[in-house]
Design an enzyme around this catalytic site. Structure first.
Site, mmCIF file in Angstrom:
data_model
loop_
_atom_site.group_PDB
_atom_site.id
_atom_site.type_symbol
_atom_site.label_atom_id
_atom_site.label_comp_id
_atom_site.label_asym_id
_atom_site.label_seq_id
_atom_site.Cartn_x
_atom_site.Cartn_y
_atom_site.Cartn_z
ATOM 1 N N GLU A 4 0.834 -1.228 0.000
ATOM 2 C CA GLU A 4 0.000 0.000 0.000
ATOM 3 C C GLU A 4 0.857 1.263 0.000
ATOM 4 O O GLU A 4 0.496 2.266 0.628
ATOM 5 C CB GLU A 4 -0.887 0.017 1.251
HETATM 6 C C1 FAD Z 1 2.684 -9.742 0.613
HETATM 7 C C2 FAD Z 1 2.501 -8.648 -0.386
HETATM 8 C C3 FAD Z 1 1.222 -8.335 -0.830
HETATM 9 C C4 FAD Z 1 1.024 -7.347 -1.798
HETATM 10 N N1 FAD Z 1 -0.242 -7.116 -2.286
HETATM 11 C C5 FAD Z 1 -0.392 -6.310 -3.380
HETATM 12 C C6 FAD Z 1 -1.656 -6.221 -4.038
HETATM 13 O O1 FAD Z 1 -2.652 -6.800 -3.622
HETATM 14 N N2 FAD Z 1 -1.736 -5.461 -5.173
HETATM 15 C C7 FAD Z 1 -0.661 -4.796 -5.680
HETATM 16 O O2 FAD Z 1 -0.807 -4.143 -6.713
HETATM 17 N N3 FAD Z 1 0.551 -4.850 -5.070
HETATM 18 C C8 FAD Z 1 0.711 -5.594 -3.935
HETATM 19 N N4 FAD Z 1 1.935 -5.687 -3.319
HETATM 20 C C9 FAD Z 1 3.049 -4.927 -3.854
HETATM 21 C C10 FAD Z 1 3.482 -3.775 -2.986
HETATM 22 O O3 FAD Z 1 2.523 -2.751 -2.995
HETATM 23 C C11 FAD Z 1 4.877 -3.336 -3.447
HETATM 24 O O4 FAD Z 1 5.785 -4.347 -3.049
HETATM 25 C C12 FAD Z 1 5.285 -1.993 -2.903
HETATM 26 O O5 FAD Z 1 4.497 -0.971 -3.451
HETATM 27 C C13 FAD Z 1 6.758 -1.668 -3.153
HETATM 28 O O6 FAD Z 1 7.112 -1.881 -4.485
HETATM 29 P P1 FAD Z 1 8.398 -2.784 -4.817
HETATM 30 O O7 FAD Z 1 8.260 -4.065 -4.096
HETATM 31 O O8 FAD Z 1 8.578 -2.830 -6.277
HETATM 32 O O9 FAD Z 1 9.601 -2.014 -4.150
HETATM 33 P P2 FAD Z 1 10.435 -0.805 -4.811
HETATM 34 O O10 FAD Z 1 9.496 0.177 -5.406
HETATM 35 O O11 FAD Z 1 11.487 -1.382 -5.661
HETATM 36 O O12 FAD Z 1 11.083 -0.158 -3.521
HETATM 37 C C14 FAD Z 1 12.280 -0.644 -2.904
HETATM 38 C C15 FAD Z 1 12.741 0.394 -1.857
HETATM 39 O O13 FAD Z 1 13.018 1.645 -2.514
HETATM 40 C C16 FAD Z 1 12.226 2.685 -1.968
HETATM 41 N N5 FAD Z 1 11.812 3.586 -3.057
HETATM 42 C C17 FAD Z 1 11.287 3.248 -4.244
HETATM 43 N N6 FAD Z 1 11.024 4.363 -4.962
HETATM 44 C C18 FAD Z 1 11.379 5.413 -4.195
HETATM 45 C C19 FAD Z 1 11.352 6.833 -4.353
HETATM 46 N N7 FAD Z 1 10.866 7.405 -5.453
HETATM 47 N N8 FAD Z 1 11.821 7.598 -3.342
HETATM 48 C C20 FAD Z 1 12.291 7.048 -2.204
HETATM 49 N N9 FAD Z 1 12.336 5.722 -1.993
HETATM 50 C C21 FAD Z 1 11.893 4.916 -2.980
HETATM 51 C C22 FAD Z 1 11.041 1.992 -1.311
HETATM 52 O O14 FAD Z 1 10.475 2.763 -0.241
HETATM 53 C C23 FAD Z 1 11.667 0.688 -0.809
HETATM 54 O O15 FAD Z 1 12.290 0.908 0.430
HETATM 55 C C24 FAD Z 1 2.137 -6.632 -2.311
HETATM 56 C C25 FAD Z 1 3.425 -6.905 -1.835
HETATM 57 C C26 FAD Z 1 3.612 -7.901 -0.901
HETATM 58 C C27 FAD Z 1 5.007 -8.216 -0.435
#
Ligand code: FAD
Length: 572
Positions: A430
């Protein structure tokens, strides 16, 4: 050990801390009087204790699995879900025109929190459906509403939210899923989505996916994204599940925790979907769902904190170890000062996080009831704080819960570790807590800090009012608010957004610390001088509030020194 739903805590909080009264005095929520609310909370609490809590361990021990393309959920989940749906607990705030109860969102927030405390993995399913209901209520055509809303509201069908793709996580605008017009008003949706919570199950008649995808003329970035509803089974002319759509669960993720919630990789192969809201305006529609879900996820953290606290407290009352420093002779560990410190911190922070979340929910309800712009800005300002502080509290409290258990905390049998593993993801999904903090110092301060300053004015006015009765508590709250005001002014005056972002997480945490102190002070004022809530407020204000000083000092350092160490230096 049994779970006890904290119903009396909500009742106190609504009356003395966040002023739910003003919500139920509006015409919109006139039917939700105190008796109705008490009955709802009591019944929901009973359901959480008797239906959801008994299946919580099953989800951890026998998580959801994918068998021949079909998701099999944990033992007892289907039956428990059936009772949740039958009781109307999915749709307490949904529109009565489509079968919902139309109650204030504050009540739904309390119910969601109790459900999260009793079984987080299962609760995530109705939370997704609630978000979908709200998005459809606000943005879908009447035809879509007529087919989907009644079935989502009864829980006969469930909803999911599909944003994330391998290259598009926090940066949703990088998504590649496509939607082509079919020529009959429907669209063919193609793409792969990852991490989709409750992407499928074996207990609802249909699973309705809200999917973000780009139309052929959609520009790159978030402005070119549209939202589609893509059901697992395409509704027939009677609105019943018909032919299977061209979508499937490719696999389920192996996770740190939350094993009862199937987290799916979803493949959409020209799947039939319908546009929700305007073309290219999908992010606005999805934000309706995401804002609801952000507060909901904050409450997941708070719920887990409550469950972990109850667990640790029961253990501490039972485990004998060493001499009691207060009673003499052999004592239980609750007599040791450090264990008492941990338990009191857990309770005080859970109260602070809960109050912030409920204040946010009250602001949402006041916006719904009156359309007032200041209420809307208050809700928007508090949402990232409620999400990040609620989930950080869930993580910190459940981690302390493990520590209270000593070695038994590391042994799965007690269940203490499950809380810590399950809740960890709430700071990630989220919108990570880092992204929440950037939202707070970015979009939420775009008004020049107006919404923030209005809140600070209220906190100071309340502290002034408390000076006669609790001078030693009122003064530190007033002083901390002044420091927070200065920090906010500094952030607002920074033209380079990266200087704001560099301090965003400590600012959010510092803001939450001060808000928590304000709500504890209100609790003390509501209770009178000698009650347990006043003692808890004293603990929070004298021992936890001072952390705001370090956090806010960190918030005004700017970005430059963060980049002083180069990536090469970090490697060295
Ligand atoms: C168990 C689980 C359930 C989930 N359920 C859903 C779901 O139902 N639907 C759905 O669509 N998604 C879902 N997600 C996905 C989730 O919303 C994402 O994992 C999350 O938004 C982070 O994206 P990412 O994993 O690609 O991390 P990244 O975006 O790669 O982030 C990695 C790190 O970099 C930081 N970061 C990234 N961009 C920036 C920026 N611009 N400035 C500063 N810091 C930054 C982040 O804060 C984080 O610490 C789920 C994930 C999990 C693990």
């Amino acid at each position: 050990m049994p779970f006890r739903a904290p119903v009396s805590d909500y009742q106190f909080l609504f009356e003395h801390v966040v002023d739910l009264q003003k919500v139920i005095e509006t015409d919109r929520f006139a039917e939700a009087d105190k008796d109705v609310i008490d009955a709802i909370l009591t019944e929901a609490g009973k359901m959480c204790e008797e239906v959801m809590y008994p299946v919580q361990r099953n989800g951890d021990l026998q998580g959801a699995v994918l068998e021949n393309g079909v998701v099999r959920t944990s033992p007892g989940y289907a039956e428990a879900y059936g009772k949740v749906a039958e009781g109307g607990w999915i749709s307490t705030s949904a529109d009565p025109e489509y079968g919902g109860m139309g109650l204030p969102h504050t009540i739904t927030t309390a119910v969601n929190e109790m459900m999260s405390a009793s079984c987080l993995s299962l609760q995530l399913n109705p939370l997704m459906t609630q978000g979908q209901i709200e998005a459809l209520e606000h943005h879908a055509s009447d035809d879509i509403k007529a087919v989907y809303l009644p079935k989502l509201i009864t829980g006969e069908w469930s909803g999911t939210m599909n944003l994330t793709e391998p290259q598009a996580g926090s940066d949703v605008g990088a998504l590649r899923s496509k939607a082509e017009p079919n020529g009959d008003g429907s669209f063919a949706v193609t793409g792969q989505k990852i991490y989709i919570s409750w992407g499928d199950n074996d207990f609802t008649g249909n699973v309705c996916h809200l999917v973000l995808a780009r139309l052929p003329d959609g520009v790159p970035g978030t402005k070119g994204i549209s939202l589609f509803i893509v059901p697992k089974f395409i509704p027939d002319e009677n609105g019943e599940p018909g032919v299977a759509n061209t979508l499937k669960v490719v696999s389920l993720e192996e996770k740190l925790g939350l094993h009862g919630s199937p987290t799916a990789v979803m493949q959409f192969d020209g799947a039939t979907g319908w546009l929700v809201g305007e073309a290219h305006d999908g992010m606005r529609a999805m934000f309706t769902m995401m804002n609801n879900a952000r507060l909901g996820v904050g409450c997941q953290g708070i719920g887990v904190a409550e469950g972990a606290y109850q667990h640790a407290l029961a253990y501490a009352q039972d485990r004998t170890q060493g001499r009691s420093p207060i009673a003499g002779g052999t004592g239980t560990i609750i007599d040791h000062a450090d264990v008492r410190r941990m338990l009191t911190t857990m309770k005080a922070d859970t109260f602070a996080a809960r109050s912030i979340a409920m204040a946010c929910a009250v602001a949402i309800d006041m916006t719904t009831a009156t359309g007032d712009k200041e209420c809307k800005a208050r809700a928007a300002f508090l949402t990232p704080i409620a999400k990040a502080f609620g989930t950080d509290t869930g993580i910190a409290v459940s981690e302390m819960g493990v520590q209270v258990h000593g070695g038994m905390g590391f042994i799965e049998e007690t269940g203490a570790a499950q809380y810590a593993r399950d809740v960890r993801v709430t700071a990630i999904y989220e919108g990570t807590n880092g992204i929440q903090a950037m939202d707070l110092v970015g979009r939420k301060l775009m008004d020049g800090g107006e919404a923030a300053y209005r809140l600070l004015d209220e906190i100071e006015a309340n502290a002034e009012e408390a000076r006669d009765t609790f001078p030693e508590l009122a003064e530190p709250v007033w002083e901390a608010t002044e420091t927070l005001r200065e920090t906010t002014e500094w952030l607002v005056s920074q033209a380079d957004m990266n200087d704001r972002f560099a301090g965003s997480v400590p600012f959010l945490k510092g803001f939450a610390r001060v808000l928590g102190a304000h709500f504890h002070l209100r609790a003390a004022m509501g209770e009178g001088e000698y009650g347990a809530r006043t003692k808890l407020a004293r603990f929070y204000i004298t021992r936890l509030l001072p952390e705001h000083g370090g956090l806010l000092a960190h918030a005004v350092r700017g970005a430059e020194d963060l980049y002083a160490l180069s990536p090469e230096d970090l490697v060295a």
